[in-house]
Design a protein around this motif. Structure first.
Motif, PDB file in Angstrom:
ATOM      1  N   LEU A 331       0.835  -1.209   0.000  1.00 44.51           N
ATOM      2  CA  LEU A 331       0.000   0.000   0.000  1.00 44.51           C
ATOM      3  C   LEU A 331       0.867   1.256   0.000  1.00 44.51           C
ATOM      4  O   LEU A 331       0.589   2.218  -0.735  1.00 44.51           O
ATOM      5  CB  LEU A 331      -0.922  -0.011   1.222  1.00 44.51           C
ATOM      6  N   HIS A 332       1.905   1.269   0.832  1.00 44.39           N
ATOM      7  CA  HIS A 332       2.766   2.445   0.926  1.00 44.39           C
ATOM      8  C   HIS A 332       3.447   2.743  -0.412  1.00 44.39           C
ATOM      9  O   HIS A 332       3.456   3.890  -0.885  1.00 44.39           O
ATOM     10  CB  HIS A 332       3.812   2.227   2.019  1.00 44.39           C
ATOM     11  N   ARG A 333       4.000   1.717  -1.041  1.00 43.22           N
ATOM     12  CA  ARG A 333       4.686   1.897  -2.317  1.00 43.22           C
ATOM     13  C   ARG A 333       3.726   2.337  -3.418  1.00 43.22           C
ATOM     14  O   ARG A 333       4.021   3.248  -4.198  1.00 43.22           O
ATOM     15  CB  ARG A 333       5.360   0.578  -2.723  1.00 43.22           C
ATOM     16  N   LEU A 334       2.572   1.671  -3.481  1.00 40.00           N
ATOM     17  CA  LEU A 334       1.611   2.009  -4.537  1.00 40.00           C
ATOM     18  C   LEU A 334       1.086   3.430  -4.373  1.00 40.00           C
ATOM     19  O   LEU A 334       0.990   4.188  -5.350  1.00 40.00           O
ATOM     20  CB  LEU A 334       0.441   1.019  -4.528  1.00 40.00           C
ATOM     21  N   ASN A 335       0.755   3.799  -3.158  1.00 39.28           N
ATOM     22  CA  ASN A 335       0.261   5.166  -2.939  1.00 39.28           C
ATOM     23  C   ASN A 335       1.311   6.194  -3.337  1.00 39.28           C
ATOM     24  O   ASN A 335       0.998   7.228  -3.930  1.00 39.28           O
ATOM     25  CB  ASN A 335      -0.142   5.354  -1.473  1.00 39.28           C
ATOM     26  N   ALA A 336       2.562   5.914  -3.014  1.00 39.71           N
ATOM     27  CA  ALA A 336       3.634   6.841  -3.389  1.00 39.71           C
ATOM     28  C   ALA A 336       3.790   6.923  -4.907  1.00 39.71           C
ATOM     29  O   ALA A 336       4.025   8.001  -5.465  1.00 39.71           O
ATOM     30  CB  ALA A 336       4.947   6.386  -2.750  1.00 39.71           C
ATOM     31  N   ASP A 337       3.611   5.798  -5.597  1.00 34.87           N
ATOM     32  CA  ASP A 337       3.819   5.757  -7.040  1.00 34.87           C
ATOM     33  C   ASP A 337       2.671   6.376  -7.833  1.00 34.87           C
ATOM     34  O   ASP A 337       2.882   6.927  -8.919  1.00 34.87           O
ATOM     35  CB  ASP A 337       4.019   4.307  -7.510  1.00 34.87           C
ATOM     36  N   VAL A 338       1.432   6.248  -7.338  1.00 37.25           N
ATOM     37  CA  VAL A 338       0.271   6.674  -8.147  1.00 37.25           C
ATOM     38  C   VAL A 338      -0.441   7.901  -7.582  1.00 37.25           C
ATOM     39  O   VAL A 338      -1.418   8.360  -8.158  1.00 37.25           O
ATOM     40  CB  VAL A 338      -0.747   5.517  -8.290  1.00 37.25           C
ATOM     41  N   ARG A 339       0.069   8.441  -6.471  1.00 35.82           N
ATOM     42  CA  ARG A 339      -0.619   9.561  -5.825  1.00 35.82           C
ATOM     43  C   ARG A 339      -0.818  10.737  -6.773  1.00 35.82           C
ATOM     44  O   ARG A 339      -1.885  11.355  -6.823  1.00 35.82           O
ATOM     45  CB  ARG A 339       0.168   9.995  -4.588  1.00 35.82           C
ATOM     46  N   ASP A 340       0.194  11.058  -7.566  1.00 34.12           N
ATOM     47  CA  ASP A 340       0.117  12.225  -8.460  1.00 34.12           C
ATOM     48  C   ASP A 340      -0.731  11.960  -9.704  1.00 34.12           C
ATOM     49  O   ASP A 340      -0.991  12.875 -10.488  1.00 34.12           O
ATOM     50  CB  ASP A 340       1.529  12.646  -8.890  1.00 34.12           C
ATOM     51  N   GLN A 341      -1.157  10.702  -9.906  1.00 29.43           N
ATOM     52  CA  GLN A 341      -1.971  10.365 -11.074  1.00 29.43           C
ATOM     53  C   GLN A 341      -3.461  10.374 -10.770  1.00 29.43           C
ATOM     54  O   GLN A 341      -4.284  10.068 -11.633  1.00 29.43           O
ATOM     55  CB  GLN A 341      -1.575   8.978 -11.593  1.00 29.43           C
ATOM     56  N   GLY A 342      -3.830  10.692  -9.535  1.00 30.34           N
ATOM     57  CA  GLY A 342      -5.241  10.688  -9.152  1.00 30.34           C
ATOM     58  C   GLY A 342      -5.810   9.295  -9.042  1.00 30.34           C
ATOM     59  O   GLY A 342      -7.019   9.094  -9.210  1.00 30.34           O
TER      60      GLY A 342
END
Length: 629
Positions: A331-342
């Motif tokens: 969850l931490h990695r995915l949120n960091a990777d896709v946060r700026d993509q909405g």
């Protein structure tokens, strides 16, 4: 006579302007596999409408695998809605595949997903619309071989007369073997009966026509199945279990639909199986053992899947995602990777005892919608009976973590009619909901501007095969209704929204879960009385099911509510997910004593029998021990 393989879209197209949602019947979606040359052709049927069937992960996995197998092509089929089905019959148009608009009856193999019991009349409808004889015994030598698989195969006896073969367990390897068996048998000019015998030699494949039903003093009224002499069919068909789950394709969903579907998101299966041991849960018993997908594979698959499909949500799916040993890191990695993509990262349902501060902060990213938990029972006593292994403290901690980390809406799932349940347990459901609401108000503040809300949804318990509660009767219909009213009238706060499942639908589901092969007569009669799309509230008709039962001299309430003696032979005991009857009986006795059983992925082996019987083992990529203490 088997229909010829040809493109019949020109006969379907004139009907599109006369039905709702014509996009249900359009092919060439982005990501669909267009090259369908064969020469061996398979149609995978989901017995519901397109928008329900398209997101199904099992069908997507098998669609990709079969199309990647040399010499085979696989197309999809869905059941037309009632308006289109009626028009197709009136205009002499058979059921067609989506990719090539070929008659479903022209395929070599037609495979159905058994998603749940209430789809049974839809299977009859699909076969009839396809012009394939509904009963397997009535099919000719050149008719399609009709097979089934999926989560609801574990008492397939009521639908068994419709299928030439049923696959138990994981299909990634077994379905390819089954299709090769049919292909090679046809090439060798084997008879249909010889091909079915060959299929029965594949582990995990149950061929109903090779078994007789015996009713005697050791059985229930529905009997038990035994192999016909001389067939060599196994006395017990053991499920197929895929050990190398991490070696499977992690992105099965690649098709982008033209219309809204029920789960319009990218789904990544992060683990398979659950050993929590909830005693009501069929999936928890039949999908064992637990096999996790490594964190890095999940993360890369999610990023690649988003690139391919353009979805704005990733759902990490499984029976119990927060139990994944690397869930928080994923969850931490995915949120960091896709946060700026909405893009939002979600989990379908959270375990109350694993929803810590870190999990609360990571689930959903910056988009905090509703959060779902499933305490299942209101009192601690009853949670111990069902082996939920969730305490009052777990509920308090999870609720506080959620509200402190930005969540405002909470949904709680419960069941009614569980073994040993009393009125006090019903009232306790409202107490739990009220307590969670008070925690939210204490953290966020009171008043409508706080946005804090709690809703509860209460299903009726349905006893399922291969669970410790398989011997239980369902709560009678009138008693269910009384307890539903008790639930409504004891709710302490009007801010708590209450919904509950239709007791009549649950009754029919329990009947189909308990009956043996003779149950097909009820299903077929119900279809003749007009039953189809029984899982849809506006289409379900209890009166039609009652009429069908009366025609056969059956009492639905009596069938559903009858307890089964522990020593009786069962209609489904010839099919096995690997969990031993001894273990299930032991769990039933522990339930009566209110004694819980540990999760073997966090402690030690509990003796369910799956691993030694199937020659498999747990596949845990990190450390689960102590995560939830």
């Amino acid at each position: 006579m088997r229909l010829r393989r040809e493109d019949l879209y020109d006969r379907l197209e004139p009907l599109l302007g006369q039905v709702e949602k014509p996009s249900r019947y359009l092919d060439h979606e982005w990501g669909a596999i267009e090259e369908q040359d064969g020469p061996f052709h398979v149609a995978l049927m989901y017995p519901d409408v397109y928008e329900v069937g398209l997101p199904n992960m099992g069908l997507s996995i098998l669609y990709t695998i079969l199309n990647g197998t040399e010499g085979m092509s696989c197309e999809r089929g869905y059941l037309p809605w009632v308006d289109m089905a009626d028009l197709m019959r009136a205009n002499d148009v058979p059921l067609l595949s989506l990719e090539s608009s070929s008659p479903i009856a022209s395929f070599d193999v037609v495979g159905f997903t058994l998603a749940h019991e209430m789809a049974c009349t839809n299977i009859v409808e699909a076969l009839d619309l396809a012009r394939i004889p509904v009963r397997a015994a009535e099919r000719s030598e050149d008719d399609a071989i009709v097979i089934a698989g999926g989560p609801s195969v574990w008492n397939c006896e009521p639908v068994a007369p419709m299928f030439d073969a049923v696959l138990l367990g994981d299909g990634e390897e077994a379905l390819v073997e089954m299709c090769r068996c049919v292909r090679d048998g046809r090439a060798a000019r084997k008879t249909r009966a010889q091909i079915l015998l060959d299929l029965s030699r594949i582990q995990g494949v149950y061929v109903p026509s090779l078994y007789d039903v015996v009713v005697d003093e050791t059985s229930t009224r529905w009997g038990y199945a035994v192999p016909r002499p001389g067939t060599g069919a196994p006395e017990v068909v053991l499920k197929r279990c895929l050990q190398d789950f991490a070696g499977t394709e992690p992105i099965p969903h690649r098709i982008v639909p033209y219309m809204d579907v029920v789960q319009d998101r990218l789904a990544i299966e992060v683990l398979r199986g659950c050993c929590r041991g909830c005693r009501f849960c069929q999936a928890g018993m039949t999908y064992r053992p637990v096999r996790e997908r490594p964190a890095e594979q999940v993360i890369e698959a999610a990023k690649e899947g988003l690139r391919l499909t353009g979805h704005d949500e990733v759902s990490l799916t499984s029976l119990s995602t927060t139990d994944h040993s690397q869930c928080a890191a994923i969850l931490h990695r995915l949120n960091a990777d896709v946060r700026d993509q909405g893009v939002r990262v979600s989990i379908p349902s959270q375990r109350l005892d694993s929803f810590g501060v870190e999990m609360a902060a990571e689930v959903g990213g910056s988009k905090k919608g509703g959060l779902t938990f499933a305490p299942e029972a209101g009192s601690q006593r009853l949670r111990d009976v069902i082996n939920k292994n969730v305490s009052e403290k777990d509920i308090d901690t999870a609720a506080e973590n959620a509200f402190r980390n930005g969540w405002r809406r909470m949904k709680l799932y419960f069941m009614m009619g569980l073994p040993t349940e009393t009125d006090d347990d019903i009232v306790a459901i409202n107490s739990v909901a009220d307590h969670v609401l008070e925690i939210g108000r204490s953290v966020v503040g009171k008043g409508p501007k706080s946005g804090v809300s709690v809703s509860i949804s209460v299903a009726v318990f349905v006893p399922k095969s291969h669970t410790p509660f398989q011997w239980c009767g369902q709560l009678g219909l009138e008693e269910v209704r009384r307890r539903q009213q008790l639930l409504l009238h004891t709710c302490p706060d009007h801010a708590i929204k209450i919904s509950y499942h239709d007791a009549e639908v649950s009754l029919v589901e329990a009947v189909l879960s308990k009956m043996g092969r003779a149950g097909f007569d009820l299903i077929y009669a119900a279809w003749r009385h007009g039953c189809r799309f029984d899982a849809w509230t506006d289409q379900f008709s209890f009166e039609r099911w009652q009429d069908a039962a009366a025609e056969l001299g059956l009492d639905l309430d009596e069938i559903a509510s009858k307890d089964i003696p522990l020593e009786s032979r069962l209609p489904w005991e010839h099919t096995s997910p690997g969990v031993s009857q001894g273990f299930l009986k032991r769990e039933w006795r522990r339930a009566a004593q209110g004694v819980t059983t540990d999760d073997c992925t966090m402690t030690s082996c509990v003796g369910c029998g799956v691993c030694p019987k199937l020659g498999v083992d747990l596949a845990i990529v990190g450390d689960r021990h102590g995560r939830h203490e």
